[in-house]
Motif scaffolding. Structure first.
Motif, PDB file in Angstrom:
ATOM      1  N   GLU A  51       0.710  -1.200  -0.107  1.00  0.00           N
ATOM      2  CA  GLU A  51      -0.126  -0.024   0.012  1.00  0.00           C
ATOM      3  C   GLU A  51       0.881   1.300   0.050  1.00  0.00           C
ATOM      4  N   VAL A  52       2.120   1.151   0.727  1.00  0.00           N
ATOM      5  CA  VAL A  52       2.947   2.378   0.894  1.00  0.00           C
ATOM      6  C   VAL A  52       3.526   2.747  -0.357  1.00  0.00           C
ATOM      7  N   ILE A  53       3.755   1.443  -1.356  1.00  0.00           N
ATOM      8  CA  ILE A  53       4.542   1.633  -2.624  1.00  0.00           C
ATOM      9  C   ILE A  53       3.696   2.420  -3.469  1.00  0.00           C
ATOM     10  N   ASN A  54       2.317   2.083  -3.268  1.00  0.00           N
ATOM     11  CA  ASN A  54       1.238   2.514  -4.179  1.00  0.00           C
ATOM     12  C   ASN A  54       0.989   4.084  -3.963  1.00  0.00           C
ATOM     13  N   GLU A  55       1.048   4.444  -2.558  1.00  0.00           N
ATOM     14  CA  GLU A  55       1.006   5.761  -2.279  1.00  0.00           C
ATOM     15  C   GLU A  55       2.026   6.911  -2.644  1.00  0.00           C
ATOM     16  N   VAL A  56       3.323   6.111  -2.651  1.00  0.00           N
ATOM     17  CA  VAL A  56       4.782   6.675  -3.098  1.00  0.00           C
ATOM     18  C   VAL A  56       4.538   7.010  -4.731  1.00  0.00           C
ATOM     19  N   TYR A  57       3.949   5.893  -5.406  1.00  0.00           N
ATOM     20  CA  TYR A  57       3.683   6.450  -6.882  1.00  0.00           C
ATOM     21  C   TYR A  57       2.816   7.373  -7.212  1.00  0.00           C
ATOM     22  N   ASP A  58       1.680   7.160  -6.162  1.00  0.00           N
ATOM     23  CA  ASP A  58       0.432   8.357  -6.309  1.00  0.00           C
ATOM     24  C   ASP A  58       1.091   9.709  -6.007  1.00  0.00           C
ATOM     25  N   LEU A  59       1.985   9.834  -5.073  1.00  0.00           N
ATOM     26  CA  LEU A  59       2.810  11.064  -4.757  1.00  0.00           C
ATOM     27  C   LEU A  59       3.469  11.666  -5.944  1.00  0.00           C
ATOM     28  N   PHE A  60       4.279  10.868  -6.539  1.00  0.00           N
ATOM     29  CA  PHE A  60       5.272  11.079  -7.625  1.00  0.00           C
ATOM     30  C   PHE A  60       4.297  11.629  -8.623  1.00  0.00           C
ATOM     31  N   ILE A  61       3.281  11.134  -9.120  1.00  0.00           N
ATOM     32  CA  ILE A  61       2.421  11.432 -10.177  1.00  0.00           C
ATOM     33  C   ILE A  61       1.639  12.954  -9.801  1.00  0.00           C
ATOM     34  N   ASP A  62       1.348  12.788  -8.511  1.00  0.00           N
ATOM     35  CA  ASP A  62       0.682  14.105  -8.210  1.00  0.00           C
ATOM     36  C   ASP A  62       1.551  15.434  -8.198  1.00  0.00           C
ATOM     37  N   LEU A  63       2.736  15.003  -7.856  1.00  0.00           N
ATOM     38  CA  LEU A  63       3.868  16.136  -8.079  1.00  0.00           C
ATOM     39  C   LEU A  63       4.364  16.454  -9.400  1.00  0.00           C
ATOM     40  N   ASP A  64       3.857  15.728 -10.380  1.00  0.00           N
ATOM     41  CA  ASP A  64       4.172  15.836 -11.907  1.00  0.00           C
ATOM     42  C   ASP A  64       5.392  15.378 -12.210  1.00  0.00           C
ATOM     43  N   ALA A  65       6.072  14.256 -11.627  1.00  0.00           N
ATOM     44  CA  ALA A  65       7.299  13.796 -12.042  1.00  0.00           C
ATOM     45  C   ALA A  65       7.179  13.146 -13.405  1.00  0.00           C
ATOM     46  N   THR A  66       8.374  13.344 -13.958  1.00  0.00           N
ATOM     47  CA  THR A  66       8.685  13.030 -15.403  1.00  0.00           C
ATOM     48  C   THR A  66       8.837  11.412 -15.283  1.00  0.00           C
ATOM     49  N   GLU A  67       8.908  11.126 -16.474  1.00  0.00           N
ATOM     50  CA  GLU A  67       8.977   9.588 -16.649  1.00  0.00           C
ATOM     51  C   GLU A  67      10.156   8.968 -16.304  1.00  0.00           C
ATOM     52  N   ASP A  68      11.273   9.640 -16.294  1.00  0.00           N
ATOM     53  CA  ASP A  68      12.515   9.308 -15.972  1.00  0.00           C
ATOM     54  C   ASP A  68      12.569   9.244 -14.230  1.00  0.00           C
ATOM     55  N   GLN A  69      11.897  10.342 -13.915  1.00  0.00           N
ATOM     56  CA  GLN A  69      11.868  10.312 -12.141  1.00  0.00           C
ATOM     57  C   GLN A  69      10.953   9.052 -11.587  1.00  0.00           C
ATOM     58  N   LEU A  70       9.950   8.782 -12.538  1.00  0.00           N
ATOM     59  CA  LEU A  70       9.049   7.535 -12.043  1.00  0.00           C
ATOM     60  C   LEU A  70       9.815   6.372 -12.127  1.00  0.00           C
ATOM     61  N   ASP A  71      10.796   6.118 -12.864  1.00  0.00           N
ATOM     62  CA  ASP A  71      11.340   5.179 -13.161  1.00  0.00           C
ATOM     63  C   ASP A  71      12.509   4.758 -11.829  1.00  0.00           C
ATOM     64  N   PHE A  72      11.992   4.575 -10.706  1.00  0.00           N
ATOM     65  CA  PHE A  72      12.977   4.795  -9.712  1.00  0.00           C
ATOM     66  C   PHE A  72      12.963   3.212  -8.965  1.00  0.00           C
ATOM     67  N   PRO A  73      14.364   2.959  -8.456  1.00  0.00           N
ATOM     68  CA  PRO A  73      14.276   1.738  -7.776  1.00  0.00           C
ATOM     69  C   PRO A  73      13.614   1.761  -6.604  1.00  0.00           C
ATOM     70  N   ILE A  74      13.348   0.632  -6.006  1.00  0.00           N
ATOM     71  CA  ILE A  74      12.968   0.450  -4.352  1.00  0.00           C
ATOM     72  C   ILE A  74      13.672  -0.534  -3.897  1.00  0.00           C
ATOM     73  N   LEU A  75      14.193   0.063  -2.761  1.00  0.00           N
ATOM     74  CA  LEU A  75      14.809  -0.799  -1.669  1.00  0.00           C
ATOM     75  C   LEU A  75      14.121  -0.974  -0.392  1.00  0.00           C
ATOM     76  N   TYR A  76      14.155  -2.177   0.334  1.00  0.00           N
ATOM     77  CA  TYR A  76      13.453  -2.376   1.846  1.00  0.00           C
ATOM     78  C   TYR A  76      14.395  -2.395   2.724  1.00  0.00           C
ATOM     79  N   THR A  77      14.250  -1.662   3.673  1.00  0.00           N
ATOM     80  CA  THR A  77      15.563  -1.563   4.989  1.00  0.00           C
ATOM     81  C   THR A  77      14.887  -1.630   6.218  1.00  0.00           C
ATOM     82  N   ILE A  78      15.759  -2.189   7.086  1.00  0.00           N
ATOM     83  CA  ILE A  78      15.766  -2.045   8.398  1.00  0.00           C
ATOM     84  C   ILE A  78      16.694  -1.197   8.943  1.00  0.00           C
ATOM     85  N   GLY A  79      16.705   0.176   9.049  1.00  0.00           N
ATOM     86  CA  GLY A  79      17.901   1.028   9.146  1.00  0.00           C
ATOM     87  C   GLY A  79      18.458   0.726  10.745  1.00  0.00           C
TER      88      GLY A  79
END
Length: 610
Positions: free
Chosen positions: A152-180
């Motif tokens: 769900e959080v990943i979907n929300e992140v994509y929605d946020l990028f789209i909402d902020l008018d990210a370009t196609e290149d910026q939308l092509d981001f890698p995702i990592l999962y961490t326990i900092g």
């Protein structure tokens, strides 16, 4: 024109051995903890070396509150690459820090909590990063939380990028999962990774190397200032073009275009948490330069023969103001070392040199100064720092800064994001409604918690945070971000109770406080010294009430056994600076000294006030 552009592009050269990144996130999503893990795993510390947690938060206030206030930079080495990392604040009030640090980097790590998802500050910092055309890597942190909702959080992140008018290149981001906290990063949730190697690899692979013009002279943008007792003021920033050496003659291009000559007395680069002296630094490096005294943030250090300025840093306007003035209460000078208007003026103007979001102006009264900032928290942090440094002063109620647009009055408004247990939704909606807030979104995530989104005038939030904590029994989370300017929305009634005011100087007695407890809530304990005009509590009615809290019990020969032991004093409601700032009204001031925070009336004498 096109020909020049092509020539410029052929002159551009990559510096492959460096990566410059900023870690951006909402407050408390784990930025500083992740940087800790990166430092430890890059082999910067000896095996047996004692390392403090959140090692980047080196200001006492940052450690106490668990937040980052000042942006800081560090550097780690990985497989022959030097990775310069800037740790930025997550709190909206320190947005000025974020804006200038993004000028130093080519990419960002966007850190998002696996349970909370994108929050207001995530939106703010990401918007700035996308506007600056920085390459993002998204990191979903705290994946071990029992309430994590990763997909769900990943979907929300994509929605946020789209909402902020990210370009196609910026939308092509890698995702990592961490326990900092444990220093673990995974490319896939099912990986059995035990360290942060996947994160380091992605930084090298995805974040662009710095580019520079091989024919251009020195261009260094000052994005931060520091002070060293041995070499004086330090200009910190990134070299965009050219190179710089120790003892080199340079020019400083001021904001107004004037040019001042000077020389580089010392030059430092960063390794881990240390500043290391170096003979020469080149384009792409983040360095500190000493020897130039008359410099401020946003100016360019350039080639002495042909100085060319870089675009200066612009920061969003301040929205809140307060008057800082010399302490003139009867208890003035008891515990502070810096008491005069000269001391106060120097300290406040010194703050503007290193903090781009704070403005200071002189007023008609030589003992008072108008201080403007991005929010209550930022101004309260400044006051707290000054108090600890030994300053004594008084501050007025915070007020919003208004603008005149086309003959109409406009005021700043905030977007408020609230995460709360379901049972408190009604109370919150009612309270914010009375403060001119309007609900724009409501999401029920399940787990018995609801997320509410409001747009509200900034002044409607003054005094609400402590009320919110009480209303939600400490279980609610409230975050705000500056939204813009709207037409003035009329009067907002906030505090409805009057004050209990000491009518004479003396020491508060248990007998007097016990006799007055039914009149309201006290801010002081028995034994506290008071003066005429000092606010000692909150009246349970609308009007102010002058009271004698120093009254002693009349002693007589007839004494009932045990009568004095029956006095039960209700514990005082202690007012720290932030609570006091939210509580006071236009007729009151906060007296700030190294050993006490007191609330007082502007006019102390009872008869003059009436």
């Amino acid at each position: 024109m096109q020909l020049n552009q092509k020539v410029l592009e052929t002159n551009k050269v990559f510096r492959e051995d460096i990566r410059n990144i900023a870690i951006i996130a909402h407050v408390d999503h784990g930025k500083t903890t992740l940087v800790d893990a990166m430092l430890k795993q890059s082999g910067l510390f000896r095996e047996n070396e004692e390392i403090a947690e959140r090692v980047m938060d080196n200001i006492d206030l940052e450690r106490e509150r668990g937040i980052t206030i000042m942006a800081k930079n560090t550097a780690v080495r990985y497989k022959g690459y030097k990775i310069n990392i800037v740790d930025t604040p997550g709190h909206a009030d320190f947005g000025g820090e974020v804006e200038r640090t993004l000028k130093m980097v080519d990419g960002v790590i966007l850190l998002v909590d696996a349970a909370e998802g994108p929050m207001p500050q995530t939106r703010f910092v990401l918007k700035k990063a996308l506007e600056s055309n920085l390459t993002p890597i998204v990191v979903i942190n705290k994946i071990d939380r029992p309430d994590a909702r990763i997909q769900e959080v990943i979907n929300e992140v994509y929605d946020l990028f789209i909402d902020l008018d990210a370009t196609e290149d910026q939308l092509d981001f890698p995702i990592l999962y961490t326990i900092g906290r444990d220093g673990i990063a995974k490319e896939d949730l099912n990986d059995d990774s035990k360290d942060l190697k996947p994160l380091f690899e992605k930084i090298i692979q995805y974040i662009p190397a710095p580019t520079y013009d091989k024919d251009a002279g020195l261009q260094f943008l000052i994005t931060s200032l520091d002070y060293d007792n041995f070499v004086g003021r330090l200009a910190i920033g990134r070299i965009f073009n050219g190179s710089v050496k120790q003892n080199q003659q340079v020019a400083v291009v001021k904001r107004d275009g004037t040019v001042i000559k000077g020389s580089v007395r010392a030059l430092y680069t960063y390794e881990g948490l240390k500043r290391i002296e170096t003979k020469e630094a080149k384009a792409g490096d983040i360095v500190a330069i000493a020897g130039l005294d008359d410099i401020t943030i946003g100016e360019t250090i350039a080639d002495a023969e042909n100085p060319v300025a870089l675009p200066p840093i612009t920061v969003e306007e301040p929205t809140i103001s307060m008057i800082f003035s010399v302490n003139d209460s009867p208890f003035a000078g008891r515990s502070g070392r810096f008491l005069t208007s000269r001391h106060l003026r120097e300290r406040l103007y010194k703050e503007t040199l290193t903090n781009v979001a704070i403005r200071v102006e002189d007023t008609e009264n030589p003992d008072s100064f108008l201080v403007m900032g991005r929010g209550e928290l930022q101004l309260s942090i400044l006051a707290e720092m000054m108090r600890r440094e030994g300053y004594e002063f008084q501050v007025s109620k915070p007020e919003v800064i208004v603008k005149e647009i086309n003959g109409k009055k406009y005021e700043p408004v905030e977007r408020v994001l609230i995460d709360t247990p379901e049972e408190f939704v009604g109370t919150i909606t009612q309270k914010l409604g009375s403060r001119k807030g309007r609900m724009v979104n409501m999401i029920n995530h399940g787990f018995g918690r609801v997320r509410l989104e409001f747009i509200i005038p900034s002044r409607g939030l003054i005094g609400y945070r402590s009320e919110f904590k009480t209303d939600t029994r400490g279980e609610g989370l409230l975050n705000t971000i500056f939204e813009g300017w709207e037409e003035w929305q009329g009067e907002i009634k906030t505090r409805i109770n009057g004050a209990l005011i000491a009518d004479r100087k003396g020491v508060a007695t248990p007998y007097a406080i016990f006799g007055l407890q039914d009149r309201g809530v006290f801010f002081i304990d028995p034994g506290t010294e008071v003066y005429e005009g000092m606010v000692v509590g909150e009246h349970n009615r609308e009007n102010d009430l002058d009271v004698n809290v120093t009254r002693e019990k009349k002693l007589t020969n007839m004494r009932a056994s045990g009568s004095d032991e029956n006095i039960k004093i209700i514990p005082a409601k202690k007012m720290d600076f932030e609570r006091a700032m939210e509580w006071i009204n236009e007729t009151e001031l906060i007296e700030v000294t190294p050993d006490a925070i007191r609330i007082r009336k502007k006019i102390l004498e009872v008869n003059k006030r009436k």
